[in-house]
Write a protein that holds these residues in place. Structure first.
Motif, PDB file in Angstrom:
ATOM      1  N   SER A 259      33.869  45.749  42.407  1.00 44.61           N
ATOM      2  CA  SER A 259      32.966  46.509  42.407  1.00 44.61           C
ATOM      3  C   SER A 259      33.102  47.106  44.112  1.00 44.61           C
ATOM      4  N   VAL A 260      34.715  47.055  45.150  1.00 42.27           N
ATOM      5  CA  VAL A 260      34.518  47.739  45.942  1.00 42.27           C
ATOM      6  C   VAL A 260      36.156  48.225  46.162  1.00 42.27           C
ATOM      7  N   SER A 261      36.475  49.034  46.696  1.00 45.32           N
ATOM      8  CA  SER A 261      37.510  49.697  46.833  1.00 45.32           C
ATOM      9  C   SER A 261      38.927  48.374  47.317  1.00 45.32           C
ATOM     10  N   ILE A 262      39.600  48.258  46.416  1.00 46.47           N
ATOM     11  CA  ILE A 262      40.512  46.836  46.157  1.00 46.47           C
ATOM     12  C   ILE A 262      42.051  47.266  47.195  1.00 46.47           C
ATOM     13  N   SER A 263      42.011  48.281  48.080  1.00 45.04           N
ATOM     14  CA  SER A 263      42.504  48.565  48.893  1.00 45.04           C
ATOM     15  C   SER A 263      41.659  47.950  50.355  1.00 45.04           C
ATOM     16  N   SER A 264      40.748  47.255  50.236  1.00 39.44           N
ATOM     17  CA  SER A 264      40.395  46.982  51.527  1.00 39.44           C
ATOM     18  C   SER A 264      40.725  45.019  51.175  1.00 39.44           C
ATOM     19  N   LEU A 265      40.678  44.872  49.855  1.00 43.64           N
ATOM     20  CA  LEU A 265      41.365  43.275  49.516  1.00 43.64           C
ATOM     21  C   LEU A 265      41.994  42.924  49.821  1.00 43.64           C
ATOM     22  N   ASN A 266      43.076  42.368  50.780  1.00 45.91           N
ATOM     23  CA  ASN A 266      44.595  42.018  51.483  1.00 45.91           C
ATOM     24  C   ASN A 266      45.088  40.983  49.725  1.00 45.91           C
ATOM     25  N   PHE A 267      44.614  40.432  49.439  1.00 43.05           N
ATOM     26  CA  PHE A 267      45.166  39.157  48.700  1.00 43.05           C
ATOM     27  C   PHE A 267      44.315  39.832  47.103  1.00 43.05           C
ATOM     28  N   MET A 268      44.590  39.415  45.419  1.00 45.36           N
ATOM     29  CA  MET A 268      44.153  39.816  44.843  1.00 45.36           C
ATOM     30  C   MET A 268      45.134  39.265  43.862  1.00 45.36           C
ATOM     31  N   ALA A 269      45.093  38.743  43.386  1.00 50.56           N
ATOM     32  CA  ALA A 269      45.294  37.428  42.355  1.00 50.56           C
ATOM     33  C   ALA A 269      44.771  37.062  40.846  1.00 50.56           C
ATOM     34  N   TRP A 270      45.537  36.240  40.487  1.00 48.48           N
ATOM     35  CA  TRP A 270      45.225  35.327  38.890  1.00 48.48           C
ATOM     36  C   TRP A 270      45.745  34.533  39.297  1.00 48.48           C
ATOM     37  N   PHE A 271      44.501  33.556  38.547  1.00 50.75           N
ATOM     38  CA  PHE A 271      44.744  31.821  38.491  1.00 50.75           C
ATOM     39  C   PHE A 271      44.317  31.802  37.368  1.00 50.75           C
ATOM     40  N   ARG A 272      44.711  30.183  36.821  1.00 49.55           N
ATOM     41  CA  ARG A 272      44.371  30.027  34.930  1.00 49.55           C
ATOM     42  C   ARG A 272      43.791  28.559  35.455  1.00 49.55           C
ATOM     43  N   GLN A 273      43.206  28.299  33.788  1.00 49.78           N
ATOM     44  CA  GLN A 273      42.587  26.588  34.707  1.00 49.78           C
ATOM     45  C   GLN A 273      43.089  26.288  32.486  1.00 49.78           C
ATOM     46  N   ALA A 274      43.147  25.432  32.669  1.00 45.93           N
ATOM     47  CA  ALA A 274      43.682  24.923  31.144  1.00 45.93           C
ATOM     48  C   ALA A 274      42.641  23.527  30.911  1.00 45.93           C
ATOM     49  N   PRO A 275      42.009  22.940  29.711  1.00 45.48           N
ATOM     50  CA  PRO A 275      41.273  21.550  29.663  1.00 45.48           C
ATOM     51  C   PRO A 275      42.301  20.790  30.648  1.00 45.48           C
ATOM     52  N   HIS A 276      41.247  20.011  31.164  1.00 48.06           N
ATOM     53  CA  HIS A 276      41.137  19.125  32.185  1.00 48.06           C
ATOM     54  C   HIS A 276      42.635  19.040  33.304  1.00 48.06           C
TER      55      HIS A 276
ATOM     56  N   ASN B 270      40.650  37.791  52.161  1.00 50.83           N
ATOM     57  CA  ASN B 270      41.479  39.238  53.527  1.00 50.83           C
ATOM     58  C   ASN B 270      41.746  38.319  53.885  1.00 50.83           C
ATOM     59  N   SER B 271      43.218  37.129  54.262  1.00 51.07           N
ATOM     60  CA  SER B 271      43.418  36.845  55.014  1.00 51.07           C
ATOM     61  C   SER B 271      44.320  35.776  54.217  1.00 51.07           C
TER      62      SER B 271
END
Length: 118
Positions: free
Chosen positions: A25-42, A99-100
């Motif tokens: 929803s905001v400019s991602i240029s201001s977001l220092n870290f962006m990541a993908w996580f995942r969670q499997a059952p249990h 952001n850090s």
């Protein structure tokens, strides 16, 4: 707060590919870290890949060489290209940001389901 929405999940066969998108929803240029996580059952949520504002990337060993994270600042979107998918990649995938370096990821999307069949 930063609103994040993932898309692109679905059902694929082992060996297939899928591309996930995370729109912010905001400019991602201001977001220092962006990541993908995942969670499997249990299982605990795990970091799959992350990218910094400078373009530096890092991957979990389990996906290294198969997944690619990228960002498009103009579209406020981060992507996760997933190739050579395995059944063990099945999980809900979440987009997160912080952001850090020392901070914890504190903004999350609702997740998108990825299911890899054998």
């Amino acid at each position: 707060q930063v609103q994040l929405v993932e898309s692109g999940g679905g059902l694929v066969q082992a060996g297939g590919s899928l591309r996930l998108s995370c729109a912010a929803s905001v400019s991602i240029s201001s977001l220092n870290f962006m990541a993908w996580f995942r969670q499997a059952p249990h299982k605990e949520r795990e970091l799959v890949a992350r990218i910094t504002s400078s373009g530096s990337t890092r991957y979990a060993d389990s996906v290294k060489g198969r997944f690619t994270i990228s960002r498009d600042n103009a579209k406020n979107t981060v992507y996760l290209e997933m190739n050579t998918l395995k059944p063990e990649d099945t999980a809900v995938y979440y987009c997160g940001t912080k952001n850090s370096l020392g901070a914890k990821y504190d903004s999350w999307g609702p997740g998108t389901q990825v299911t890899v069949s054998s």
